[in-house]
Design a protein around this motif. Sequence first.
Motif, PDB file in Angstrom:
ATOM      1  N   PHE A  43       0.855  -1.195   0.000  1.00  0.00           N
ATOM      2  CA  PHE A  43       0.000   0.000   0.000  1.00  0.00           C
ATOM      3  C   PHE A  43       0.890   1.243   0.000  1.00  0.00           C
ATOM      4  CE2 PHE A  43      -2.888  -3.219   1.728  1.00  0.00           C
ATOM      5  CZ  PHE A  43      -4.007  -2.992   0.939  1.00  0.00           C
ATOM      6  N   GLY A  44       0.530   2.210  -0.851  1.00  0.00           N
ATOM      7  CA  GLY A  44       1.387   3.371  -1.043  1.00  0.00           C
ATOM      8  C   GLY A  44       1.223   4.474  -0.029  1.00  0.00           C
ATOM      9  N   ALA A  45       0.181   4.435   0.773  1.00  0.00           N
ATOM     10  CA  ALA A  45      -0.056   5.433   1.816  1.00  0.00           C
ATOM     11  C   ALA A  45      -0.926   4.795   2.883  1.00  0.00           C
ATOM     12  CB  ALA A  45      -0.731   6.675   1.247  1.00  0.00           C
ATOM     13  N   LEU A  46      -0.786   5.291   4.104  1.00  0.00           N
ATOM     14  CA  LEU A  46      -1.552   4.777   5.230  1.00  0.00           C
ATOM     15  C   LEU A  46      -2.187   5.941   5.980  1.00  0.00           C
ATOM     16  CD1 LEU A  46       1.105   2.287   6.703  1.00  0.00           C
ATOM     17  CD2 LEU A  46      -0.714   1.760   5.056  1.00  0.00           C
ATOM     18  N   ALA A  47      -3.203   5.634   6.769  1.00  0.00           N
ATOM     19  CA  ALA A  47      -3.816   6.639   7.633  1.00  0.00           C
ATOM     20  C   ALA A  47      -4.117   6.017   8.980  1.00  0.00           C
ATOM     21  CB  ALA A  47      -5.101   7.190   7.018  1.00  0.00           C
ATOM     22  N   THR A  48      -3.957   6.791  10.017  1.00  0.00           N
ATOM     23  CA  THR A  48      -4.283   6.291  11.344  1.00  0.00           C
ATOM     24  C   THR A  48      -5.794   6.191  11.504  1.00  0.00           C
ATOM     25  OG1 THR A  48      -4.429   8.463  12.423  1.00  0.00           O
ATOM     26  CG2 THR A  48      -2.242   7.479  12.236  1.00  0.00           C
ATOM     27  N   THR A  49      -6.218   5.489  12.525  1.00  0.00           N
ATOM     28  CA  THR A  49      -7.630   5.379  12.862  1.00  0.00           C
ATOM     29  C   THR A  49      -7.811   5.750  14.318  1.00  0.00           C
ATOM     30  OG1 THR A  49      -9.367   3.755  13.399  1.00  0.00           O
ATOM     31  CG2 THR A  49      -7.186   2.878  12.979  1.00  0.00           C
ATOM     32  N   SER A  50      -8.654   6.724  14.592  1.00  0.00           N
ATOM     33  CA  SER A  50      -8.880   7.127  15.982  1.00  0.00           C
ATOM     34  C   SER A  50      -9.516   5.991  16.773  1.00  0.00           C
ATOM     35  CB  SER A  50      -9.743   8.382  16.051  1.00  0.00           C
ATOM     36  OG  SER A  50     -11.034   8.150  15.513  1.00  0.00           O
ATOM     37  N   ALA A  51     -10.404   5.233  16.116  1.00  0.00           N
ATOM     38  CA  ALA A  51     -11.047   4.110  16.799  1.00  0.00           C
ATOM     39  C   ALA A  51     -10.019   3.049  17.165  1.00  0.00           C
ATOM     40  CB  ALA A  51     -12.136   3.516  15.913  1.00  0.00           C
ATOM     41  N   GLY A  52      -9.160   2.703  16.201  1.00  0.00           N
ATOM     42  CA  GLY A  52      -8.137   1.697  16.470  1.00  0.00           C
ATOM     43  C   GLY A  52      -7.158   2.143  17.535  1.00  0.00           C
ATOM     44  N   SER A  58      -1.169   9.734   6.799  1.00  0.00           N
ATOM     45  CA  SER A  58      -2.127  10.767   7.175  1.00  0.00           C
ATOM     46  C   SER A  58      -2.741  10.360   8.511  1.00  0.00           C
ATOM     47  CB  SER A  58      -3.203  10.901   6.089  1.00  0.00           C
ATOM     48  OG  SER A  58      -4.077  11.964   6.350  1.00  0.00           O
ATOM     49  N   ALA A  59      -3.498  11.264   9.119  1.00  0.00           N
ATOM     50  CA  ALA A  59      -4.035  10.957  10.448  1.00  0.00           C
ATOM     51  C   ALA A  59      -5.476  11.383  10.591  1.00  0.00           C
ATOM     52  CB  ALA A  59      -3.205  11.635  11.537  1.00  0.00           C
ATOM     53  N   ASP A  60      -6.203  10.607  11.366  1.00  0.00           N
ATOM     54  CA  ASP A  60      -7.535  10.986  11.814  1.00  0.00           C
ATOM     55  C   ASP A  60      -7.346  11.914  13.013  1.00  0.00           C
ATOM     56  OD1 ASP A  60     -10.039  11.203  12.936  1.00  0.00           O
ATOM     57  OD2 ASP A  60     -10.496   9.066  12.846  1.00  0.00           O
ATOM     58  N   LEU A  88       3.658  13.523  10.046  1.00  0.00           N
ATOM     59  CA  LEU A  88       2.473  13.231   9.244  1.00  0.00           C
ATOM     60  C   LEU A  88       2.430  14.125   8.010  1.00  0.00           C
ATOM     61  CD1 LEU A  88       0.027  12.939  12.229  1.00  0.00           C
ATOM     62  CD2 LEU A  88       0.436  11.104  10.584  1.00  0.00           C
ATOM     63  N   VAL A  89       1.977  13.574   6.883  1.00  0.00           N
ATOM     64  CA  VAL A  89       1.872  14.362   5.657  1.00  0.00           C
ATOM     65  C   VAL A  89       0.480  14.957   5.489  1.00  0.00           C
ATOM     66  CG1 VAL A  89       3.624  12.944   4.520  1.00  0.00           C
ATOM     67  CG2 VAL A  89       1.190  12.411   4.192  1.00  0.00           C
ATOM     68  N   GLY A  90      -0.464  14.511   6.279  1.00  0.00           N
ATOM     69  CA  GLY A  90      -1.831  15.007   6.154  1.00  0.00           C
ATOM     70  C   GLY A  90      -2.674  14.554   7.319  1.00  0.00           C
ATOM     71  N   GLY A  91      -3.917  15.035   7.314  1.00  0.00           N
ATOM     72  CA  GLY A  91      -4.833  14.651   8.366  1.00  0.00           C
ATOM     73  C   GLY A  91      -6.208  15.242   8.117  1.00  0.00           C
ATOM     74  N   SER A  92      -7.185  14.732   8.847  1.00  0.00           N
ATOM     75  CA  SER A  92      -8.572  15.155   8.652  1.00  0.00           C
ATOM     76  C   SER A  92      -9.099  15.876   9.886  1.00  0.00           C
ATOM     77  CB  SER A  92      -9.466  13.950   8.337  1.00  0.00           C
ATOM     78  OG  SER A  92      -9.437  13.009   9.404  1.00  0.00           O
ATOM     79  N   ILE A  93      -9.947  16.873   9.630  1.00  0.00           N
ATOM     80  CA  ILE A  93     -10.647  17.612  10.679  1.00  0.00           C
ATOM     81  C   ILE A  93     -12.149  17.465  10.434  1.00  0.00           C
ATOM     82  CG2 ILE A  93     -11.117  19.881  11.670  1.00  0.00           C
ATOM     83  CD1 ILE A  93      -8.353  19.033  12.350  1.00  0.00           C
ATOM     84  N   GLU A  94     -12.884  17.081  11.463  1.00  0.00           N
ATOM     85  CA  GLU A  94     -14.327  16.854  11.357  1.00  0.00           C
ATOM     86  C   GLU A  94     -15.115  18.103  11.741  1.00  0.00           C
ATOM     87  OE1 GLU A  94     -14.855  13.860  14.274  1.00  0.00           O
ATOM     88  OE2 GLU A  94     -13.655  12.352  13.216  1.00  0.00           O
ATOM     89  N   ASP A  95     -16.358  18.165  11.268  1.00  0.00           N
ATOM     90  CA  ASP A  95     -17.247  19.238  11.713  1.00  0.00           C
ATOM     91  C   ASP A  95     -18.158  18.806  12.853  1.00  0.00           C
ATOM     92  OD1 ASP A  95     -19.011  17.596  10.345  1.00  0.00           O
ATOM     93  OD2 ASP A  95     -19.795  19.152   9.027  1.00  0.00           O
ATOM     94  N   VAL A  96     -17.918  17.610  13.405  1.00  0.00           N
ATOM     95  CA  VAL A  96     -18.709  17.134  14.539  1.00  0.00           C
ATOM     96  C   VAL A  96     -18.325  17.908  15.794  1.00  0.00           C
ATOM     97  CG1 VAL A  96     -17.105  15.300  15.262  1.00  0.00           C
ATOM     98  CG2 VAL A  96     -19.537  15.021  15.653  1.00  0.00           C
ATOM     99  N   THR A  97     -19.293  18.147  16.667  1.00  0.00           N
ATOM    100  CA  THR A  97     -19.025  18.926  17.867  1.00  0.00           C
ATOM    101  C   THR A  97     -18.359  18.115  18.963  1.00  0.00           C
ATOM    102  OG1 THR A  97     -21.275  18.494  18.627  1.00  0.00           O
ATOM    103  CG2 THR A  97     -20.883  20.555  17.462  1.00  0.00           C
ATOM    104  N   ASN A  99       0.497   7.850  18.931  1.00  0.00           N
ATOM    105  CA  ASN A  99       0.189   6.691  18.100  1.00  0.00           C
ATOM    106  C   ASN A  99       0.607   6.944  16.651  1.00  0.00           C
ATOM    107  OD1 ASN A  99      -2.268   5.587  16.158  1.00  0.00           O
ATOM    108  ND2 ASN A  99      -1.586   4.053  17.632  1.00  0.00           N
ATOM    109  N   ALA A 100       0.306   8.140  16.147  1.00  0.00           N
ATOM    110  CA  ALA A 100       0.658   8.492  14.776  1.00  0.00           C
ATOM    111  C   ALA A 100       2.169   8.532  14.593  1.00  0.00           C
ATOM    112  CB  ALA A 100       0.049   9.841  14.406  1.00  0.00           C
ATOM    113  N   ALA A 101       2.876   9.082  15.565  1.00  0.00           N
ATOM    114  CA  ALA A 101       4.331   9.165  15.470  1.00  0.00           C
ATOM    115  C   ALA A 101       4.961   7.779  15.393  1.00  0.00           C
ATOM    116  CB  ALA A 101       4.893   9.939  16.660  1.00  0.00           C
TER     117      ALA A 101
END
Length: 284
Positions: A44-53, A88-90, A114-123, A75-77
């Motif tokens: 796999f050429g890229a991976l992303a962390t999982t907050s649940a995992g 990338s990271a959650d 990390l090369v990237g990551g996601s930001i949610e609009d959940v409160t 965990n991401a580090a």
Amino acid sequence: MVSEIEKRAAGVAAFLAMHRKGAGFVMPNPWDAGSARILAEMGFGALATTSAGAAVSAGYRDGVAAVSRSLILENAAAIVSAVDVPVSADLEDGFGNTPEVCAETVRMAAEVGLVGGSIEDVTGGPEGGVYEMVEAVERVAAAAAAAREVGFVLTARCENYLVGRPDLSDTIARLQAFGEAGADVLYAPALPDIEAIRTVCAEVAQPVNVVMGLRAPFYTVAELQEAGVARISVGGSMARAAYGALERAAAEVFQAGTFGYVADALPGGELMGYMRGEALDKRD
């Protein structure tokens, strides 16, 4: 010799280049360094962390604001240090209500490689819900500005369908606004069907991430590519699969007193073959 800064910059560029409409590259989600090693070694050429995992690995529930930013970044580090592919990271809700905290989280994420990551609009918190549009966009804009400063691929997530707001029009409007605010990739988990996925991909300018393994229906990589999906993640589903195997093995031993589960286990030599062989600097 390539510096860590140059290595990360190259990783950011390579990661961003993967995001083409219809590319549908699969970015699985390891939950620790060992699972990351296996996935990277498999090709796999890229991976992303999982907050649940990450949460479950540390013995916490996910989705109730129980996991700290420091735990997620630690965990991401560990995952970043274990592999040579972009990670990338959650980043959940950015770990704070204000745009400034979201921006700070992006900078901290870049600092751990990390090369990237996601930001949610959940409160966040047990009650769920999403931020009002103006506030949600302000948070993404601040995160995007920080991402541009440090070199970081920002994914903006609309959580409507995860918090009981099945409104496709509002979801698309939010994603469009997030893209205009500077997000590089857009993501709306749990879209109801392939037609909704196709519509989102057609209505936004940025590459779209779709998660498989979260809830049915499930589509093939080819079907998602045809719909215009740029990136496919699996969220916590691989972690759940691993923990499911653990639960079944433990149940067999506890209830039947047998050890048949070993027939499906990864052989020790094969498992160790995925791992790094060099010795640690110190042994305690």
